[in-house]
Design a protein around this motif. Structure first.
Motif, PDB file in Angstrom:
ATOM      1  N   TRP A 175      77.138  -7.100  24.856  1.00 54.83           N
ATOM      2  CA  TRP A 175      76.584  -5.903  24.241  1.00 54.83           C
ATOM      3  C   TRP A 175      76.864  -5.963  22.745  1.00 54.83           C
ATOM      4  O   TRP A 175      77.898  -6.478  22.320  1.00 54.83           O
ATOM      5  CB  TRP A 175      77.268  -4.654  24.799  1.00 54.83           C
ATOM      6  CG  TRP A 175      76.979  -4.312  26.230  1.00 54.83           C
ATOM      7  CD1 TRP A 175      77.303  -5.049  27.338  1.00 54.83           C
ATOM      8  CD2 TRP A 175      76.343  -3.131  26.704  1.00 54.83           C
ATOM      9  NE1 TRP A 175      76.903  -4.388  28.476  1.00 54.83           N
ATOM     10  CE2 TRP A 175      76.306  -3.202  28.113  1.00 54.83           C
ATOM     11  CE3 TRP A 175      75.802  -2.001  26.071  1.00 54.83           C
ATOM     12  CZ2 TRP A 175      75.753  -2.200  28.904  1.00 54.83           C
ATOM     13  CZ3 TRP A 175      75.245  -1.004  26.853  1.00 54.83           C
ATOM     14  CH2 TRP A 175      75.213  -1.107  28.254  1.00 54.83           C
ATOM     15  N   GLY A 203      73.720  -2.802  13.616  1.00 57.80           N
ATOM     16  CA  GLY A 203      73.899  -3.175  15.008  1.00 57.80           C
ATOM     17  C   GLY A 203      72.649  -2.963  15.829  1.00 57.80           C
ATOM     18  O   GLY A 203      72.326  -3.759  16.725  1.00 57.80           O
ATOM     19  N   ALA A 204      71.913  -1.896  15.540  1.00 56.27           N
ATOM     20  CA  ALA A 204      70.673  -1.621  16.266  1.00 56.27           C
ATOM     21  C   ALA A 204      69.647  -2.725  16.027  1.00 56.27           C
ATOM     22  O   ALA A 204      68.974  -3.191  16.955  1.00 56.27           O
ATOM     23  CB  ALA A 204      70.111  -0.272  15.832  1.00 56.27           C
ATOM     24  N   ALA A 213      70.915  -6.000  17.839  1.00 55.14           N
ATOM     25  CA  ALA A 213      70.741  -5.905  19.291  1.00 55.14           C
ATOM     26  C   ALA A 213      69.272  -6.025  19.673  1.00 55.14           C
ATOM     27  O   ALA A 213      68.921  -6.685  20.662  1.00 55.14           O
ATOM     28  CB  ALA A 213      71.322  -4.588  19.805  1.00 55.14           C
ATOM     29  N   PHE A 233      72.704  -2.166  23.722  1.00 55.19           N
ATOM     30  CA  PHE A 233      73.254  -1.619  22.483  1.00 55.19           C
ATOM     31  C   PHE A 233      74.065  -0.372  22.796  1.00 55.19           C
ATOM     32  O   PHE A 233      73.615   0.496  23.556  1.00 55.19           O
ATOM     33  CB  PHE A 233      72.103  -1.284  21.539  1.00 55.19           C
ATOM     34  CG  PHE A 233      72.511  -0.629  20.244  1.00 55.19           C
ATOM     35  CD1 PHE A 233      73.442  -1.222  19.406  1.00 55.19           C
ATOM     36  CD2 PHE A 233      71.940   0.576  19.856  1.00 55.19           C
ATOM     37  CE1 PHE A 233      73.804  -0.631  18.197  1.00 55.19           C
ATOM     38  CE2 PHE A 233      72.283   1.177  18.655  1.00 55.19           C
ATOM     39  CZ  PHE A 233      73.222   0.577  17.827  1.00 55.19           C
ATOM     40  N   TYR A 277      66.269   0.488  17.404  1.00 56.10           N
ATOM     41  CA  TYR A 277      66.559  -0.399  18.531  1.00 56.10           C
ATOM     42  C   TYR A 277      65.392  -0.436  19.509  1.00 56.10           C
ATOM     43  O   TYR A 277      64.952  -1.516  19.933  1.00 56.10           O
ATOM     44  CB  TYR A 277      67.840   0.071  19.225  1.00 56.10           C
ATOM     45  CG  TYR A 277      68.157  -0.667  20.503  1.00 56.10           C
ATOM     46  CD1 TYR A 277      68.412  -2.029  20.503  1.00 56.10           C
ATOM     47  CD2 TYR A 277      68.208   0.010  21.726  1.00 56.10           C
ATOM     48  CE1 TYR A 277      68.700  -2.715  21.685  1.00 56.10           C
ATOM     49  CE2 TYR A 277      68.503  -0.650  22.906  1.00 56.10           C
ATOM     50  CZ  TYR A 277      68.744  -2.015  22.886  1.00 56.10           C
ATOM     51  OH  TYR A 277      69.028  -2.678  24.057  1.00 56.10           O
ATOM     52  N   ALA A 301      70.166   1.566  25.888  1.00 57.32           N
ATOM     53  CA  ALA A 301      71.000   2.169  24.841  1.00 57.32           C
ATOM     54  C   ALA A 301      72.038   3.089  25.462  1.00 57.32           C
ATOM     55  O   ALA A 301      71.700   3.997  26.240  1.00 57.32           O
ATOM     56  CB  ALA A 301      70.128   2.956  23.860  1.00 57.32           C
TER      57      ALA A 301
END
Length: 331
Positions: free
Chosen positions: A164, A172-173, A176, A183, A201, A216
């Motif tokens: 993850w 980070g979004a 991912a 995520f 994301y 998510a």
């Protein structure tokens, strides 16, 4: 039913020690398993007198060994602190011992202050900017080893440990989504970019071998008790912890107080309340309504519940109430 999971910092309580924290962690994990939580994640923090889970993979092994079915993992391992090969070996070991039950959440923050971060680094050249490359390197170690491959994770190769990406910003979004990985957003303490991160994301997600469609998970503080007033009292331990952290005086988790009046300035109060804005505090019905509103607003695929509550019995009851709210919402 939207699954609920647990994030545990294995809090060290004022007047107690890490050994008791670990016993409390395992007890909570066993209860969470019975209450139908999907995952039990532990977080990597360093040089924090109130957090016992610094050696995250070791505590994961302890929890996985004391439970039977719940997934256990890292929420997360702060990858800039480590060699990707070492993490592949650690989690390859865990996945070999507890097959089908280990998750690996990865973050790019150090999980500590800058001075401690320097003490942790494998070399002074490593930095968070290398995080995407480190994730790709780590992924490669979990794939089946190629013939004549010079470096392998043993154990680890071929185990495909689920990875993850954790984040508290848009970076980070985006990562991912680009890698097609699940995520998890740290909205339980960093709320500002949650909705934007979820949009990015979902809109940019590229299916991968790991995941066909976006998944998510969001962090939510839940302080639940029989009454709203008692829940608000329980939440004061977390509020004190945040105030101390912002003052540069981190310490063990303190007992709750009847009122925070006089314990924080107006500026500190505003800052802490903002940081903890993705929190649900109250009686079972208040919690049910609060979680329903969060799910409607975010469309989260999973909720990760966390609660820095001083009294262990009260902490157990809070997670039980959250699980009951989940079931009521599903019904």
């Amino acid at each position: 039913m939207v699954p609920f999971s647990v994030l545990d910092l294995s809090p060290i309580l004022q007047g107690s020690d890490a050994a008791q924290s670990f016993r409390n962690t395992l007890d909570l994990a066993r209860h969470a398993e019975r209450w139908g939580y999907r995952r039990y994640w532990l977080a990597e923090h360093h040089n924090m007198p109130g957090v016992a889970s610094a050696a995250t993979s070791v505590v994961i092994g302890y929890v996985a060994g004391g439970t039977s079915t719940i997934r256990v993992g890292a929420g997360g391992v702060m990858l800039p602190n480590h060699s990707p090969l070492v993490i592949a070996e650690q989690f390859g070991t865990l996945a070999s011992l507890y097959p089908g039950r280990i998750d690996l959440g990865l973050g790019r923050a150090p999980g500590t202050d800058q001075l401690t971060a320097r003490a942790l680094r494998r070399d002074l050249a490593s930095n968070a900017d290398e995080f995407p490359q480190d994730v790709l390197e780590l992924q490669s170690y979990f794939k089946p080893a190629a013939p004549n491959q010079a470096i392998r994770a043993v154990p680890g190769a071929g185990l495909n440990v689920p990875i993850w990406i954790l984040g508290s910003s848009l970076f980070g979004a985006q990562l991912a989504a680009a890698l097609g990985l699940p995520f998890a957003f740290a909205s339980h303490f960093a709320p500002d970019h949650l909705m934007s991160a979820l949009r990015i994301y979902r809109s940019q997600f590229k299916p991968s071998e790991a995941l066909e469609k976006p998944h998510a998970m969001i962090g939510v503080n839940v302080f639940a008790a029989e009454t709203d007033a008692e829940a608000r009292r329980l939440a004061t331990s977390a509020q004190q912890q945040f105030v101390n952290l912002r003052r540069g005086q981190p310490g063990p988790l303190q007992p709750p107080v009847d009122s925070m009046e006089g314990r924080w300035s107006e500026l500190e109060k505003a800052g802490v309340e903002h940081a903890l804005s993705w929190s649900v505090i109250g009686s079972p019905e208040t919690v049910r309504q609060g979680l329903a509103a969060i799910l409607e607003r975010t469309g989260a695929d999973e909720i990760m519940v966390t609660a820095q509550i001083y009294d262990h019995a009260a902490r157990l009851r809070s997670f039980e109430i959250a699980a009951q709210a989940r079931d009521a919402l599903a019904g």
